[in-house]
Design a protein around this motif. Structure first.
Motif, PDB file in Angstrom:
ATOM      1  N   GLU A   1      32.470  36.776  49.552  1.00 42.14           N
ATOM      2  CA  GLU A   1      33.543  37.764  49.378  1.00 42.14           C
ATOM      3  C   GLU A   1      33.085  38.987  48.589  1.00 42.14           C
ATOM      4  OE1 GLU A   1      38.000  38.308  49.505  1.00 42.14           O
ATOM      5  OE2 GLU A   1      36.869  36.607  50.211  1.00 42.14           O
ATOM      6  N   ASN A   2      32.264  38.800  47.564  1.00 47.95           N
ATOM      7  CA  ASN A   2      31.845  39.903  46.705  1.00 47.95           C
ATOM      8  C   ASN A   2      30.501  40.504  47.092  1.00 47.95           C
ATOM      9  OD1 ASN A   2      34.161  39.641  45.179  1.00 47.95           O
ATOM     10  ND2 ASN A   2      33.244  38.145  43.800  1.00 47.95           N
ATOM     11  N   ALA A   3      29.881  40.003  48.135  1.00 52.43           N
ATOM     12  CA  ALA A   3      28.573  40.535  48.536  1.00 52.43           C
ATOM     13  C   ALA A   3      28.729  41.940  49.102  1.00 52.43           C
ATOM     14  CB  ALA A   3      27.938  39.621  49.583  1.00 52.43           C
ATOM     15  N   ASP A   4      27.752  42.789  48.817  1.00 51.01           N
ATOM     16  CA  ASP A   4      27.809  44.164  49.315  1.00 51.01           C
ATOM     17  C   ASP A   4      27.480  44.196  50.801  1.00 51.01           C
ATOM     18  OD1 ASP A   4      26.327  45.633  46.358  1.00 51.01           O
ATOM     19  OD2 ASP A   4      28.424  45.350  46.879  1.00 51.01           O
ATOM     20  N   PRO A   5      28.233  44.956  51.577  1.00 50.56           N
ATOM     21  CA  PRO A   5      27.877  45.151  52.987  1.00 50.56           C
ATOM     22  C   PRO A   5      26.712  46.137  53.065  1.00 50.56           C
ATOM     23  CG  PRO A   5      29.811  46.447  52.430  1.00 50.56           C
ATOM     24  CD  PRO A   5      29.462  45.630  51.209  1.00 50.56           C
ATOM     25  N   VAL A   6      26.191  46.329  54.246  1.00 52.10           N
ATOM     26  CA  VAL A   6      25.122  47.307  54.439  1.00 52.10           C
ATOM     27  C   VAL A   6      25.652  48.676  54.053  1.00 52.10           C
ATOM     28  CG1 VAL A   6      23.646  48.414  56.151  1.00 52.10           C
ATOM     29  CG2 VAL A   6      24.043  45.959  56.262  1.00 52.10           C
ATOM     30  N   LYS A   7      24.856  49.416  53.341  1.00 55.10           N
ATOM     31  CA  LYS A   7      25.233  50.755  52.877  1.00 55.10           C
ATOM     32  C   LYS A   7      24.299  51.775  53.513  1.00 55.10           C
ATOM     33  CE  LYS A   7      27.533  49.111  49.021  1.00 55.10           C
ATOM     34  NZ  LYS A   7      28.753  49.447  48.461  1.00 55.10           N
ATOM     35  N   ALA A   8      24.673  53.031  53.415  1.00 53.20           N
ATOM     36  CA  ALA A   8      23.846  54.108  53.962  1.00 53.20           C
ATOM     37  C   ALA A   8      22.458  54.112  53.332  1.00 53.20           C
ATOM     38  CB  ALA A   8      24.526  55.457  53.742  1.00 53.20           C
ATOM     39  N   THR A   9      22.369  53.663  52.081  1.00 53.28           N
ATOM     40  CA  THR A   9      21.087  53.659  51.387  1.00 53.28           C
ATOM     41  C   THR A   9      20.086  52.679  52.002  1.00 53.28           C
ATOM     42  OG1 THR A   9      22.075  52.153  49.785  1.00 53.28           O
ATOM     43  CG2 THR A   9      21.994  54.490  49.182  1.00 53.28           C
ATOM     44  N   SER A  10      20.513  51.893  52.973  1.00 50.12           N
ATOM     45  CA  SER A  10      19.610  50.983  53.683  1.00 50.12           C
ATOM     46  C   SER A  10      18.752  51.699  54.715  1.00 50.12           C
ATOM     47  CB  SER A  10      20.415  49.899  54.407  1.00 50.12           C
ATOM     48  OG  SER A  10      21.225  49.192  53.510  1.00 50.12           O
ATOM     49  N   PHE A  11      19.060  52.959  55.010  1.00 50.84           N
ATOM     50  CA  PHE A  11      18.412  53.661  56.117  1.00 50.84           C
ATOM     51  C   PHE A  11      17.481  54.777  55.640  1.00 50.84           C
ATOM     52  CE2 PHE A  11      22.576  52.104  57.457  1.00 50.84           C
ATOM     53  CZ  PHE A  11      22.173  51.200  58.430  1.00 50.84           C
ATOM     54  N   ALA A  12      16.598  55.150  56.533  1.00 54.00           N
ATOM     55  CA  ALA A  12      15.679  56.267  56.271  1.00 54.00           C
ATOM     56  C   ALA A  12      15.474  57.032  57.569  1.00 54.00           C
ATOM     57  CB  ALA A  12      14.337  55.758  55.748  1.00 54.00           C
ATOM     58  N   PHE A  13      15.265  58.328  57.437  1.00 55.94           N
ATOM     59  CA  PHE A  13      14.920  59.177  58.578  1.00 55.94           C
ATOM     60  C   PHE A  13      13.450  59.553  58.453  1.00 55.94           C
ATOM     61  CE2 PHE A  13      19.491  59.913  58.095  1.00 55.94           C
ATOM     62  CZ  PHE A  13      19.919  59.689  59.396  1.00 55.94           C
ATOM     63  N   ASP A  14      12.806  59.765  59.576  1.00 56.54           N
ATOM     64  CA  ASP A  14      11.436  60.259  59.548  1.00 56.54           C
ATOM     65  C   ASP A  14      11.444  61.734  59.210  1.00 56.54           C
ATOM     66  OD1 ASP A  14      10.306  57.799  60.216  1.00 56.54           O
ATOM     67  OD2 ASP A  14      10.439  58.194  62.364  1.00 56.54           O
ATOM     68  N   LYS A  15      10.411  62.173  58.501  1.00 59.38           N
ATOM     69  CA  LYS A  15      10.252  63.593  58.188  1.00 59.38           C
ATOM     70  C   LYS A  15       9.355  64.222  59.250  1.00 59.38           C
ATOM     71  CE  LYS A  15      10.119  63.288  53.140  1.00 59.38           C
ATOM     72  NZ  LYS A  15       9.213  63.616  52.013  1.00 59.38           N
ATOM     73  N   PRO A  16       9.577  65.480  59.593  1.00 58.09           N
ATOM     74  CA  PRO A  16       8.735  66.119  60.609  1.00 58.09           C
ATOM     75  C   PRO A  16       7.269  66.225  60.190  1.00 58.09           C
ATOM     76  CG  PRO A  16      10.364  67.675  59.752  1.00 58.09           C
ATOM     77  CD  PRO A  16      10.625  66.352  59.121  1.00 58.09           C
ATOM     78  N   GLU A  17       7.015  66.317  58.894  1.00 54.43           N
ATOM     79  CA  GLU A  17       5.637  66.437  58.414  1.00 54.43           C
ATOM     80  C   GLU A  17       4.983  65.079  58.173  1.00 54.43           C
ATOM     81  OE1 GLU A  17       8.437  66.687  54.874  1.00 54.43           O
ATOM     82  OE2 GLU A  17       8.378  67.566  56.866  1.00 54.43           O
TER      83      GLU A  17
END
Length: 186
Positions: free
Chosen positions: A23-39
């Motif tokens: 019940e108190n566990a955190d769901p997946v958050k945006a901080t779980s993701f990463a985008f690639d950088k063009p460089e």
């Protein structure tokens, strides 16, 4: 673009946790993701934990490209208070992002004065959508990108706070007040 292993694992965890999640566990958050950088390298959203982030799918050859100036205005106005704006160029809408790699960020900087982070060209809808966009669509199913310059506001806690359609200008009071509310959140 290949799916990053950690993004895939985060999505699998979110999909399989269902009723087994405490019940108190955190769901997946945006901080779980990463985008690639063009460089090269990655732009992990975890680097912005505790701060609001406005993620916007963009295209340099789109009729809405003047919104880059409004996004830059938000970054200039609220960046020192913690807001991050991230442009995520996308080829998904009429292929209005004809450039690739660093040329996209260069065009955004030269033509629109952008100084905020610009990710590598990324799919934002369909089966090839980046895991962040699949996660956002799961959280706000009726508010997914229908064109370039769709905006997602991630709260300080990593939760998806709001979605704003393409037609909503970055200077719109709804966006500004949502950002101010997140900046004021402790």
């Amino acid at each position: 673009m290949p799916i990053r292993r950690r993004d895939c694992l985060a999505m699998l965890a979110a999909m399989t946790a269902g009723g087994a999640r405490a019940e108190n566990a955190d769901p997946v958050k945006a901080t779980s993701f990463a985008f690639d950088k063009p460089e090269g390298g990655s732009l992990p959203l975890a680097a912005f934990a505790g701060k609001p982030v406005l993620v916007v799918n963009t295209a340099t050859a789109c009729g809405y490209a003047p919104q880059f100036a409004g996004l830059q205005g938000l970054w200039t106005r609220f960046g020192e208070r913690g807001l991050t704006v991230i442009a995520v160029p996308s080829p998904d809408f009429g292929n209005q992002e004809p450039l690739d790699g660093a040329a996209i960020a260069d065009a955004a900087r030269k033509n629109h004065g952008v100084t905020f982070p610009v990710a590598e060209k990324t799919h934002v809808r369909g089966p090839s959508a980046h895991p962040f966009y699949r996660w956002a669509a799961e959280r706000k199913p009726g508010q997914t990108p229908q064109w370039n310059f769709h905006k997602y506001l991630i709260g300080r806690d990593g939760e998806l706070r709001a979605a704003f359609a393409t037609q909503v200008d970055p200077s719109d009071p709804r966006i500004v007040s949502a950002i101010v509310a997140e900046l004021g959140a402790a």
